[in-house]
Design a protein around this motif. Structure first.
Motif, PDB file in Angstrom:
ATOM      1  N   GLU A   1       0.842  -1.209   0.000  1.00  0.00           N
ATOM      2  CA  GLU A   1       0.000   0.000   0.000  1.00  0.00           C
ATOM      3  C   GLU A   1       0.874   1.255   0.000  1.00  0.00           C
ATOM      4  O   GLU A   1       0.611   2.200  -0.739  1.00  0.00           O
ATOM      5  N   ILE A   2       1.905   1.265   0.842  1.00  0.00           N
ATOM      6  CA  ILE A   2       2.751   2.463   0.955  1.00  0.00           C
ATOM      7  C   ILE A   2       3.566   2.665  -0.322  1.00  0.00           C
ATOM      8  O   ILE A   2       3.701   3.784  -0.828  1.00  0.00           O
ATOM      9  N   ASP A   3       4.077   1.559  -0.871  1.00  0.00           N
ATOM     10  CA  ASP A   3       4.909   1.663  -2.073  1.00  0.00           C
ATOM     11  C   ASP A   3       4.136   2.257  -3.252  1.00  0.00           C
ATOM     12  O   ASP A   3       4.727   2.822  -4.168  1.00  0.00           O
ATOM     13  N   ALA A   4       2.820   2.111  -3.212  1.00  0.00           N
ATOM     14  CA  ALA A   4       2.005   2.621  -4.321  1.00  0.00           C
ATOM     15  C   ALA A   4       1.778   4.135  -4.227  1.00  0.00           C
ATOM     16  O   ALA A   4       1.223   4.740  -5.154  1.00  0.00           O
ATOM     17  N   LEU A   5       2.220   4.762  -3.129  1.00  0.00           N
ATOM     18  CA  LEU A   5       1.964   6.195  -2.969  1.00  0.00           C
ATOM     19  C   LEU A   5       2.962   7.024  -3.772  1.00  0.00           C
ATOM     20  O   LEU A   5       4.142   6.671  -3.842  1.00  0.00           O
ATOM     21  N   PRO A   6       2.506   8.143  -4.349  1.00  0.00           N
ATOM     22  CA  PRO A   6       3.440   8.993  -5.087  1.00  0.00           C
ATOM     23  C   PRO A   6       4.522   9.534  -4.153  1.00  0.00           C
ATOM     24  O   PRO A   6       4.235   9.890  -3.010  1.00  0.00           O
ATOM     25  N   GLY A   7       5.741   9.547  -4.624  1.00  0.00           N
ATOM     26  CA  GLY A   7       6.833  10.083  -3.814  1.00  0.00           C
ATOM     27  C   GLY A   7       7.541   9.017  -2.997  1.00  0.00           C
ATOM     28  O   GLY A   7       8.542   9.288  -2.348  1.00  0.00           O
ATOM     29  N   VAL A   8       7.007   7.780  -3.035  1.00  0.00           N
ATOM     30  CA  VAL A   8       7.644   6.704  -2.272  1.00  0.00           C
ATOM     31  C   VAL A   8       8.481   5.841  -3.217  1.00  0.00           C
ATOM     32  O   VAL A   8       8.003   5.412  -4.267  1.00  0.00           O
ATOM     33  N   ILE A   9       9.743   5.614  -2.822  1.00  0.00           N
ATOM     34  CA  ILE A   9      10.576   4.688  -3.609  1.00  0.00           C
ATOM     35  C   ILE A   9      10.265   3.263  -3.152  1.00  0.00           C
ATOM     36  O   ILE A   9       9.951   2.403  -3.945  1.00  0.00           O
ATOM     37  N   GLU A  10      10.368   3.072  -1.850  1.00  0.00           N
ATOM     38  CA  GLU A  10      10.020   1.766  -1.280  1.00  0.00           C
ATOM     39  C   GLU A  10       9.852   1.924   0.229  1.00  0.00           C
ATOM     40  O   GLU A  10      10.201   2.957   0.800  1.00  0.00           O
TER      41      GLU A  10
ATOM     42  N   VAL B   1       3.390  -1.491  15.006  1.00  0.00           N
ATOM     43  CA  VAL B   1       3.754  -1.394  13.594  1.00  0.00           C
ATOM     44  C   VAL B   1       4.405  -0.036  13.310  1.00  0.00           C
ATOM     45  O   VAL B   1       3.855   1.013  13.650  1.00  0.00           O
ATOM     46  N   VAL B   2       5.586  -0.073  12.677  1.00  0.00           N
ATOM     47  CA  VAL B   2       6.281   1.147  12.287  1.00  0.00           C
ATOM     48  C   VAL B   2       6.666   1.004  10.815  1.00  0.00           C
ATOM     49  O   VAL B   2       7.082  -0.080  10.385  1.00  0.00           O
ATOM     50  N   ALA B   3       6.501   2.103  10.056  1.00  0.00           N
ATOM     51  CA  ALA B   3       6.898   2.062   8.638  1.00  0.00           C
ATOM     52  C   ALA B   3       8.131   2.933   8.435  1.00  0.00           C
ATOM     53  O   ALA B   3       8.190   4.055   8.933  1.00  0.00           O
ATOM     54  N   VAL B   4       9.092   2.391   7.716  1.00  0.00           N
ATOM     55  CA  VAL B   4      10.274   3.171   7.339  1.00  0.00           C
ATOM     56  C   VAL B   4      10.194   3.343   5.828  1.00  0.00           C
ATOM     57  O   VAL B   4      10.124   2.355   5.082  1.00  0.00           O
ATOM     58  N   VAL B   5      10.151   4.605   5.392  1.00  0.00           N
ATOM     59  CA  VAL B   5       9.842   4.888   3.991  1.00  0.00           C
ATOM     60  C   VAL B   5      11.009   5.596   3.312  1.00  0.00           C
ATOM     61  O   VAL B   5      11.491   6.622   3.804  1.00  0.00           O
ATOM     62  N   ALA B   6      11.454   5.041   2.189  1.00  0.00           N
ATOM     63  CA  ALA B   6      12.453   5.733   1.374  1.00  0.00           C
ATOM     64  C   ALA B   6      11.686   6.677   0.449  1.00  0.00           C
ATOM     65  O   ALA B   6      10.886   6.234  -0.379  1.00  0.00           O
ATOM     66  N   ARG B   7      11.962   7.969   0.646  1.00  0.00           N
ATOM     67  CA  ARG B   7      11.176   8.982  -0.061  1.00  0.00           C
ATOM     68  C   ARG B   7      11.995   9.481  -1.265  1.00  0.00           C
ATOM     69  O   ARG B   7      13.209   9.676  -1.150  1.00  0.00           O
ATOM     70  N   ALA B   8      11.341   9.700  -2.393  1.00  0.00           N
ATOM     71  CA  ALA B   8      12.040  10.198  -3.588  1.00  0.00           C
ATOM     72  C   ALA B   8      12.560  11.605  -3.334  1.00  0.00           C
ATOM     73  O   ALA B   8      11.917  12.381  -2.602  1.00  0.00           O
ATOM     74  N   ALA B   9      13.704  11.926  -3.940  1.00  0.00           N
ATOM     75  CA  ALA B   9      14.288  13.252  -3.752  1.00  0.00           C
ATOM     76  C   ALA B   9      13.265  14.308  -4.178  1.00  0.00           C
ATOM     77  O   ALA B   9      12.631  14.181  -5.226  1.00  0.00           O
ATOM     78  N   GLY B  10      13.086  15.287  -3.331  1.00  0.00           N
ATOM     79  CA  GLY B  10      12.181  16.391  -3.662  1.00  0.00           C
ATOM     80  C   GLY B  10      10.717  16.107  -3.368  1.00  0.00           C
ATOM     81  O   GLY B  10       9.867  16.997  -3.473  1.00  0.00           O
ATOM     82  N   ALA B  11      10.391  14.867  -3.005  1.00  0.00           N
ATOM     83  CA  ALA B  11       8.973  14.550  -2.741  1.00  0.00           C
ATOM     84  C   ALA B  11       8.539  15.202  -1.435  1.00  0.00           C
ATOM     85  O   ALA B  11       9.283  15.196  -0.458  1.00  0.00           O
ATOM     86  N   VAL B  12       7.356  15.803  -1.458  1.00  0.00           N
ATOM     87  CA  VAL B  12       6.838  16.368  -0.206  1.00  0.00           C
ATOM     88  C   VAL B  12       5.801  15.395   0.350  1.00  0.00           C
ATOM     89  O   VAL B  12       4.648  15.396  -0.047  1.00  0.00           O
TER      90      VAL B  12
END
Ligand code: MLC
Ligand code: AMP
Length: 511
Positions: free
Chosen positions: A424-433, A448-459
């Motif tokens: 679900e999280i990976d499908a969000l815009p701005g998320v790499i994985e 439950v904790v999520a660690v998200v790799a965010r794309a450069a510049g993504a808000v």
């Protein structure tokens, strides 16, 4: 559906006990009343007849997503009576999640909380199921259907073989897709009878039941033990520490997940006096921390009896009723269950060496619903099932669960499969994985904790991730915290190192 030569229906076993117990109380619901064993017999037959009237035939599935009540349990017993396959769903599941289960098991009938009927109507239509309502007070169109069954209607129960299905219990998987564990009449009855004997259940017992009834723990372990012993059950709609405290003086047995014990210990009133009538406190579904075990003994003078199980097999091991109950140990294999700690090839490891726990016995399920391939992958050639739990066994056979080979978080006794949330999280815009992990939580055991790799510049902020998951995933699966990183740590094989992440975020809920 098999041509059962001998009737091994669980209905028969329960009905035989209920006939003897007669007018004695079976379910006592504070604020609502008492149902006798005779009421249970009549109710099971009526619910069974109403299912038949709705077109349910032996082997058909009946899906139920409703609050806890005697009527919920009567519908379950009605399914056993009619030979139908009961499919209970967590009430926290969203309509989207319920849709997946319904399309997978194709029920003939869906019974749900009336507040959910609008949302579930398209689901029922998609799988051509009849849809009924049932609220936590026993009202709704399902109860009307049961009431419409005349007193003169006394159908015989559907005979079932030991391997015929009684229930499908959904349990998630590493792929993120839930699988229906097929439990037979023989699975359920053998396990319940073993537990009744092991835990010394008897007709004079009063079980205090605060667990949800859509999981193995509350539905099978707790309910079956009391029913097959002819014992009374104090049925609470949900766990509330103060209410449990009020009911303990009338109870002889209590069952709960570790969070229940943590919460009871937070009450100053919880002491020897409050627990004096209870002969055994049983705990499972998640690891009981040694600190909780010790504090419980200090406060009450009693040792919690920890046992270990899973949806695919009911109960597997238990600390002894008489004999030493040890913190951090889940005890010994049940008398009719075999366990072995094995390496990756299924070979048994020397005692003391950690490995994956494998099990075999009459409690072991019939496979995953319509997933023969997945089923085959989880079984060894000699019939042992690979649990995915990492365990050790000492020289005396005592088992300790020391970890999990499967990627699973257990939060307050509910299983959360990270893959489902990551997708679900990976499908969000701005998320790499993303990587979803469980970290220690003082109340829930793990959170439950999520660690998200965010794309450069993504808000993208924590609240955006949480808002996006709202309504898509049950609340208990939603991360309690979201952290952002540039990259997820990986090992040489390129696999995300969740162990490192768990260490890094271990203190999130400390103090
Ligand atoms: C509720 N919430 C949870 C949660 N339960 N969050 C994470 N983990 C959980 N387990 C969230 C709600 O979504 C809500 O979020 C907030 O917490 C308060 O909701 P609540 O309904 O008031 O919570 P509460 O009643 O306190 O429920 C917690 C609980 C309950 C521990 C009492 O989860 C529970 O009864 N768990 C038992 C599960 C169980 O029976 N497991 C057995 C599985 S069988 P918000 O954000 O909206 O406020 C099995 C096999 C075996 O494992 O061996 O037995
Ligand atoms: P479920 O699939 O919901 O039935 O959950 C089963 C899982 O819960 C098991 O595979 C274990 O990982 C876990 N579990 C159950 N009881 C215990 C226990 N006493 N200690 C540790 N883990 C447990």
């Amino acid at each position: 559906m098999s041509t059962a030569v001998e009737d091994a229906s669980l209905h028969r076993g329960i009905d035989a006990v209920a006939r003897v117990a007669g007018d004695r109380p079976c379910w006592i619901v504070p604020g609502r009343g008492t149902w006798s064993f005779e009421d249970l017999r009549a109710g099971a037959a009526r619910h069974g007849a109403a299912l038949r009237a709705a077109g349910v035939r032996p082997g058909d599935r009946v899906l139920l997503q409703a609050g806890k009540s005697p009527e919920f349990l009567l519908l379950y017993l009605g399914c056993l009576h009619a030979g139908a396959v009961f499919v209970p769903l967590n009430t926290a599941y969203t309509p989207g999640e319920a849709r997946y289960f319904a399309l997978d098991c194709e029920p003939r009938v869906i019974v749900a909380d009336p507040a959910r009927l609008d949302a579930l109507a398209p689901v029922a239509e998609a799988c051509s199921a009849q849809l009924f309502g049932l609220d936590g007070e026993g009202g709704g169109s399902w109860s009307d259907a049961v009431a419409a069954i005349g007193d003169a209607t006394k159908p015989a129960h559907a005979p079932r073989g030991a391997d015929d299905l009684a229930a499908l219990v959904y349990t998630s998987g590493t792929t993120g897709r839930s699988k229906g564990a097929m439990l037979s009449h023989g699975n359920l009855e053998s396990n319940a009878r073993t537990l009744v004997a092991l835990w010394r259940f008897h007709a004079g017992d009063v079980l205090l039941h605060a667990l949800p009834v859509y999981h193995v723990h509350g539905l099978f372990v707790a309910t079956h033990c009391a029913l097959l012993a002819g014992a009374a059950t104090l049925l609470l709609p949900r766990f509330d520490a103060a209410e449990v405290l009020d009911c303990l003086p009338r109870s002889t047995v209590f069952m709960g997940v570790p969070t229940y014990y943590v919460r009871l210990l937070e009450h100053p009133r919880f002491d020897r006096q409050a627990t004096r009538r209870v002969r055994v406190f049983i705990c499972g579904s998640a690891p009981l921390l040694p600190g909780t075990f010790a504090e419980f003994e200090r406060r009450t003078g009693q040792r919690i009896l920890e046992r270990y199980g899973m949806s695919e097999a009911g109960m597997i091991t238990s600390n002894p009723y008489e004999g030493e109950r040890i913190a951090g140990s889940v005890g010994f294999a049940l008398p009719d269950v075999e366990v072995r700690v094995a390496g990756p090839d299924g070979g048994e490891l020397p005692r003391g060496t950690p490995g994956v726990l494998e099990i075999r016995g009459p409690n072991l399920f019939q496979g995953y619903w319509r997933m023969p391939q997945k089923t085959a992958e989880e079984f060894r050639a000699d019939g042992f099932f690979v649990t995915g739990d990492v365990a050790t066994q000492d020289a005396t056979g005592r088992v300790a669960i020391v970890g999990r080979a499967k990627d699973l978080v257990i939060s307050g006794g509910f299983n959360v499969y990270p893959k489902e949330i990551e997708l679900e999280i990976d499908a969000l815009p701005g998320v790499i994985e993303s990587a979803v992990i469980g970290v220690p939580h003082p109340d829930l055991g793990e959170a439950v904790v999520a660690v998200v790799a965010r794309a450069a510049g993504a808000v993208l902020a924590e609240r955006d991730v949480l808002a996006a998951l709202q309504g898509r995933l049950a609340r208990f699966k939603q991360p309690k915290r979201v952290y952002f990183v540039d990259d997820l740590p990986r090992n040489a094989m390129g696999k995300v190192q969740k162990v490192r992440l768990r260490e890094q975020y271990a203190a999130t809920f400390a103090g």
